[in-house]
Design a protein around this motif. Structure first.
Motif, PDB file in Angstrom:
ATOM      1  N   PHE A 163      14.585  40.792 -74.020  1.00  9.72           N
ATOM      2  CA  PHE A 163      13.851  40.807 -72.748  1.00  9.72           C
ATOM      3  C   PHE A 163      12.705  39.783 -72.782  1.00  9.72           C
ATOM      4  O   PHE A 163      12.507  39.021 -71.837  1.00  9.72           O
ATOM      5  N   THR A 164      11.981  39.779 -73.880  1.00  8.36           N
ATOM      6  CA  THR A 164      10.844  38.857 -74.023  1.00  8.36           C
ATOM      7  C   THR A 164      11.319  37.407 -74.001  1.00  8.36           C
ATOM      8  O   THR A 164      10.736  36.551 -73.327  1.00  8.36           O
ATOM      9  N   LEU A 165      12.393  37.130 -74.734  1.00  5.37           N
ATOM     10  CA  LEU A 165      12.904  35.751 -74.799  1.00  5.37           C
ATOM     11  C   LEU A 165      13.454  35.312 -73.449  1.00  5.37           C
ATOM     12  O   LEU A 165      13.261  34.168 -73.036  1.00  5.37           O
ATOM     13  N   ASN A 166      14.134  36.219 -72.750  1.00  9.23           N
ATOM     14  CA  ASN A 166      14.688  35.856 -71.448  1.00  9.23           C
ATOM     15  C   ASN A 166      13.584  35.510 -70.450  1.00  9.23           C
ATOM     16  O   ASN A 166      13.688  34.528 -69.713  1.00  9.23           O
ATOM     17  N   ASN A 167      12.517  36.309 -70.444  1.00  2.09           N
ATOM     18  CA  ASN A 167      11.383  35.980 -69.577  1.00  2.09           C
ATOM     19  C   ASN A 167      10.690  34.692 -70.018  1.00  2.09           C
ATOM     20  O   ASN A 167      10.227  33.914 -69.184  1.00  2.09           O
ATOM     21  N   SER A 168      10.667  34.458 -71.332  1.00  2.00           N
ATOM     22  CA  SER A 168      10.078  33.215 -71.837  1.00  2.00           C
ATOM     23  C   SER A 168      10.903  32.010 -71.392  1.00  2.00           C
ATOM     24  O   SER A 168      10.352  30.958 -71.060  1.00  2.00           O
ATOM     25  N   ARG A 169      12.230  32.153 -71.394  1.00  2.55           N
ATOM     26  CA  ARG A 169      13.111  31.051 -70.957  1.00  2.55           C
ATOM     27  C   ARG A 169      12.793  30.659 -69.512  1.00  2.55           C
ATOM     28  O   ARG A 169      12.670  29.491 -69.182  1.00  2.55           O
ATOM     29  N   HIS A 170      12.653  31.667 -68.652  1.00  2.45           N
ATOM     30  CA  HIS A 170      12.397  31.371 -67.239  1.00  2.45           C
ATOM     31  C   HIS A 170      11.021  30.749 -67.052  1.00  2.45           C
ATOM     32  O   HIS A 170      10.875  29.755 -66.339  1.00  2.45           O
ATOM     33  N   VAL A 171      10.017  31.282 -67.725  1.00  3.75           N
ATOM     34  CA  VAL A 171       8.658  30.761 -67.499  1.00  3.75           C
ATOM     35  C   VAL A 171       8.506  29.352 -68.089  1.00  3.75           C
ATOM     36  O   VAL A 171       7.796  28.517 -67.528  1.00  3.75           O
ATOM     37  N   LEU A 172       9.201  29.085 -69.191  1.00  2.73           N
ATOM     38  CA  LEU A 172       9.136  27.725 -69.756  1.00  2.73           C
ATOM     39  C   LEU A 172       9.744  26.720 -68.783  1.00  2.73           C
ATOM     40  O   LEU A 172       9.196  25.637 -68.554  1.00  2.73           O
ATOM     41  N   LEU A 173      10.872  27.088 -68.176  1.00  3.10           N
ATOM     42  CA  LEU A 173      11.500  26.190 -67.192  1.00  3.10           C
ATOM     43  C   LEU A 173      10.606  26.050 -65.948  1.00  3.10           C
ATOM     44  O   LEU A 173      10.538  24.974 -65.353  1.00  3.10           O
ATOM     45  N   HIS A 174       9.925  27.123 -65.557  1.00  2.00           N
ATOM     46  CA  HIS A 174       8.977  27.064 -64.438  1.00  2.00           C
ATOM     47  C   HIS A 174       7.895  26.002 -64.748  1.00  2.00           C
ATOM     48  O   HIS A 174       7.620  25.133 -63.921  1.00  2.00           O
ATOM     49  N   GLU A 175       7.330  26.071 -65.937  1.00  2.00           N
ATOM     50  CA  GLU A 175       6.275  25.109 -66.296  1.00  2.00           C
ATOM     51  C   GLU A 175       6.846  23.697 -66.438  1.00  2.00           C
ATOM     52  O   GLU A 175       6.187  22.717 -66.098  1.00  2.00           O
ATOM     53  N   ILE A 176       8.079  23.587 -66.930  1.00  2.00           N
ATOM     54  CA  ILE A 176       8.732  22.275 -67.019  1.00  2.00           C
ATOM     55  C   ILE A 176       8.957  21.716 -65.599  1.00  2.00           C
ATOM     56  O   ILE A 176       8.871  20.509 -65.375  1.00  2.00           O
ATOM     57  N   GLY A 177       9.192  22.610 -64.648  1.00  2.34           N
ATOM     58  CA  GLY A 177       9.280  22.190 -63.242  1.00  2.34           C
ATOM     59  C   GLY A 177       7.982  21.510 -62.803  1.00  2.34           C
ATOM     60  O   GLY A 177       8.002  20.438 -62.186  1.00  2.34           O
ATOM     61  N   HIS A 178       6.830  22.106 -63.135  1.00  2.08           N
ATOM     62  CA  HIS A 178       5.533  21.476 -62.826  1.00  2.08           C
ATOM     63  C   HIS A 178       5.419  20.128 -63.530  1.00  2.08           C
ATOM     64  O   HIS A 178       4.911  19.157 -62.961  1.00  2.08           O
ATOM     65  N   LEU A 179       5.881  20.081 -64.784  1.00  2.00           N
ATOM     66  CA  LEU A 179       5.825  18.834 -65.557  1.00  2.00           C
ATOM     67  C   LEU A 179       6.665  17.743 -64.866  1.00  2.00           C
ATOM     68  O   LEU A 179       6.224  16.593 -64.740  1.00  2.00           O
ATOM     69  N   PHE A 180       7.852  18.114 -64.400  1.00  2.00           N
ATOM     70  CA  PHE A 180       8.717  17.156 -63.696  1.00  2.00           C
ATOM     71  C   PHE A 180       8.033  16.632 -62.430  1.00  2.00           C
ATOM     72  O   PHE A 180       8.044  15.435 -62.157  1.00  2.00           O
ATOM     73  N   VAL A 181       7.478  17.560 -61.650  1.00  2.00           N
ATOM     74  CA  VAL A 181       6.812  17.165 -60.398  1.00  2.00           C
ATOM     75  C   VAL A 181       5.714  16.145 -60.711  1.00  2.00           C
ATOM     76  O   VAL A 181       5.589  15.121 -60.038  1.00  2.00           O
ATOM     77  N   ASP A 182       4.953  16.420 -61.778  1.00  2.00           N
ATOM     78  CA  ASP A 182       3.832  15.549 -62.146  1.00  2.00           C
ATOM     79  C   ASP A 182       4.314  14.231 -62.754  1.00  2.00           C
ATOM     80  O   ASP A 182       3.957  13.153 -62.286  1.00  2.00           O
ATOM     81  N   GLN A 183       5.150  14.310 -63.779  1.00  4.17           N
ATOM     82  CA  GLN A 183       5.536  13.117 -64.534  1.00  4.17           C
ATOM     83  C   GLN A 183       6.566  12.253 -63.800  1.00  4.17           C
ATOM     84  O   GLN A 183       6.571  11.038 -63.952  1.00  4.17           O
ATOM     85  N   LEU A 184       7.446  12.867 -63.040  1.00  2.38           N
ATOM     86  CA  LEU A 184       8.489  12.094 -62.340  1.00  2.38           C
ATOM     87  C   LEU A 184       8.090  11.809 -60.892  1.00  2.38           C
ATOM     88  O   LEU A 184       8.862  11.224 -60.138  1.00  2.38           O
ATOM     89  N   LYS A 185       6.887  12.246 -60.544  1.00  2.00           N
ATOM     90  CA  LYS A 185       6.359  12.026 -59.174  1.00  2.00           C
ATOM     91  C   LYS A 185       7.357  12.511 -58.121  1.00  2.00           C
ATOM     92  O   LYS A 185       7.753  11.769 -57.217  1.00  2.00           O
TER      93      LYS A 185
ATOM     94  N   GLN B  48      18.972  16.239 -55.619  1.00  2.00           N
ATOM     95  CA  GLN B  48      18.553  14.959 -55.035  1.00  2.00           C
ATOM     96  C   GLN B  48      17.316  14.389 -55.728  1.00  2.00           C
ATOM     97  O   GLN B  48      17.265  13.207 -56.031  1.00  2.00           O
ATOM     98  N   VAL B  49      16.315  15.233 -55.946  1.00  2.00           N
ATOM     99  CA  VAL B  49      15.078  14.686 -56.515  1.00  2.00           C
ATOM    100  C   VAL B  49      15.212  14.366 -58.008  1.00  2.00           C
ATOM    101  O   VAL B  49      14.547  13.464 -58.513  1.00  2.00           O
ATOM    102  N   LEU B  50      16.107  15.076 -58.693  1.00  2.00           N
ATOM    103  CA  LEU B  50      16.243  14.823 -60.136  1.00  2.00           C
ATOM    104  C   LEU B  50      17.285  13.748 -60.456  1.00  2.00           C
ATOM    105  O   LEU B  50      17.255  13.160 -61.543  1.00  2.00           O
ATOM    106  N   ALA B  51      18.194  13.491 -59.517  1.00  2.00           N
ATOM    107  CA  ALA B  51      19.286  12.539 -59.788  1.00  2.00           C
ATOM    108  C   ALA B  51      18.811  11.185 -60.328  1.00  2.00           C
ATOM    109  O   ALA B  51      19.380  10.679 -61.305  1.00  2.00           O
ATOM    110  N   PRO B  52      17.763  10.575 -59.755  1.00  2.00           N
ATOM    111  CA  PRO B  52      17.343   9.255 -60.272  1.00  2.00           C
ATOM    112  C   PRO B  52      16.817   9.311 -61.710  1.00  2.00           C
ATOM    113  O   PRO B  52      16.666   8.271 -62.347  1.00  2.00           O
ATOM    114  N   HIS B  53      16.532  10.504 -62.200  1.00  2.00           N
ATOM    115  CA  HIS B  53      15.925  10.636 -63.533  1.00  2.00           C
ATOM    116  C   HIS B  53      16.909  11.180 -64.571  1.00  2.00           C
ATOM    117  O   HIS B  53      16.525  11.515 -65.681  1.00  2.00           O
ATOM    118  N   THR B  54      18.172  11.277 -64.167  1.00  2.00           N
ATOM    119  CA  THR B  54      19.182  11.811 -65.078  1.00  2.00           C
ATOM    120  C   THR B  54      19.445  10.811 -66.206  1.00  2.00           C
ATOM    121  O   THR B  54      19.527   9.612 -65.976  1.00  2.00           O
TER     122      THR B  54
END
Ligand SMILES: [Zn+2]
Length: 289
Positions: free
Chosen positions: A37-59, A170-176
């Motif tokens: 349960f802990t790891l599954n919630n950690s997986r989702h929250v890590l991807l959530h924060e990586i989403g913020h990282l993408f928005v910031d770093q990939l503009k 669409q937004v991630l395709a140019p960064h694949t």
């Protein structure tokens, strides 16, 4: 708003008392379930924060609220990348946010909750369930019904899912990533101090941070190196820090989910499993007459 605060956090409303989960005597199966349960919630929250990282770093352009958008990305990644495991990972995440909502102080909501940058915990959990049933009605409809989602809404979630999938593609395709690797994603489990030794060991042994980092480097090209760290933060949360290009999973956050499971969710799940067994026994007894 990223410019107001250098931290973009997971926004957990309330969490179980830190550390209590590890003081309880558990069977091996109960301990395994709490860890999962802990790891599954950690997986989702890590991807959530990586989403913020993408928005910031990939503009990336964000239409609508960024917190909702990155919750959506995390859910879509889990549905697409881990089809076998997605059901349990997302059920655990939905339960995590539902429980967080239930522990809201008796005062109920205040204006601050409605003005918050995050949707309410209960809305975050239902939005995840909507994407689940929207991605595959046959597979997830029984679950969506069990958590009270009206059938009409379950059906219209298909459109929510399509729009979300199209937008993120669409937004991630140019960064694949094609031939070239992007900048490095470093992983570090920092000093856990004594209080969080158990949870730090669980995270380290699971390799949950490495799993998130590998997903980024295998699929996308980042312009500059970034880091994902697990550490003691002084609060139960998870962050993306734009100035440092760093995602942080706090040991306190993982620890609070372990305790939440042991103290609140496990007894309810065990009760339901027992009722289901009793019902099956009764049915087979009737059938045997
Ligand atoms: Zn966030």
């Amino acid at each position: 708003m990223r410019t107001v605060s250098s931290l973009i956090f997971a926004g957990l409303t309330a969490v179980a008392p830190v550390g209590d989960g590890f003081t309880q005597d558990l069977t091996n199966a109960q301990r395994e379930a709490a860890i999962e349960f802990t790891l599954n919630n950690s997986r989702h929250v890590l991807l959530h924060e990586i989403g913020h990282l993408f928005v910031d770093q990939l503009k990336l352009p964000v239409l609508g609220r960024e917190e909702d958008a990155v919750d959506t990305m995390a859910t879509l990644v889990i549905l697409n990348e881990q089809p076998e495991a997605a059901h349990q990972i997302l059920v655990d995440t939905v339960d995590g946010w539902l429980y967080s909502e239930k522990t809201r102080p008796v005062r109920g909501y205040t204006n601050a909750d409605f003005y918050g940058m995050h949707s309410l915990d209960i809305q975050r959990s239902f939005a995840i369930a909507c994407l689940m049933v929207g991605s595959d009605y046959e597979t997830y409809s029984t679950y969506a019904t069990r958590i009270g989602m009206p059938i009409d809404r379950q059906k219209s979630c298909e459109e929510d899912h399509e729009v979300a999938e199209f937008g993120w593609q669409q937004v991630l395709a140019p960064h694949t990533r094609k031939d070239v690797f992007g900048a490095n994603v470093a992983v570090e489990y920092r000093s856990d101090e004594r209080t969080y030794r158990d949870i730090a060991a669980i995270l380290r042994e699971s390799g949950v941070l490495e799993e998130a980092a590998d997903w980024v480097t295998k699929n996308y090209v980042l312009p500059r190196p970034v880091r994902i760290t697990a550490e003691v933060c002084g609060e139960a949360n998870a962050f993306y820090v734009p100035d440092e290009r760093r995602v942080i999973l706090c040991y306190e956050w993982a620890d609070s989910f372990y305790s939440m499971f042991v103290e609140e969710i496990m007894p309810i799940r065990e009760h339901f499993a027992m009722m289901k067994d009793l019902k099956l026994e009764k049915l087979s007894a009737l059938g045997g007459r």
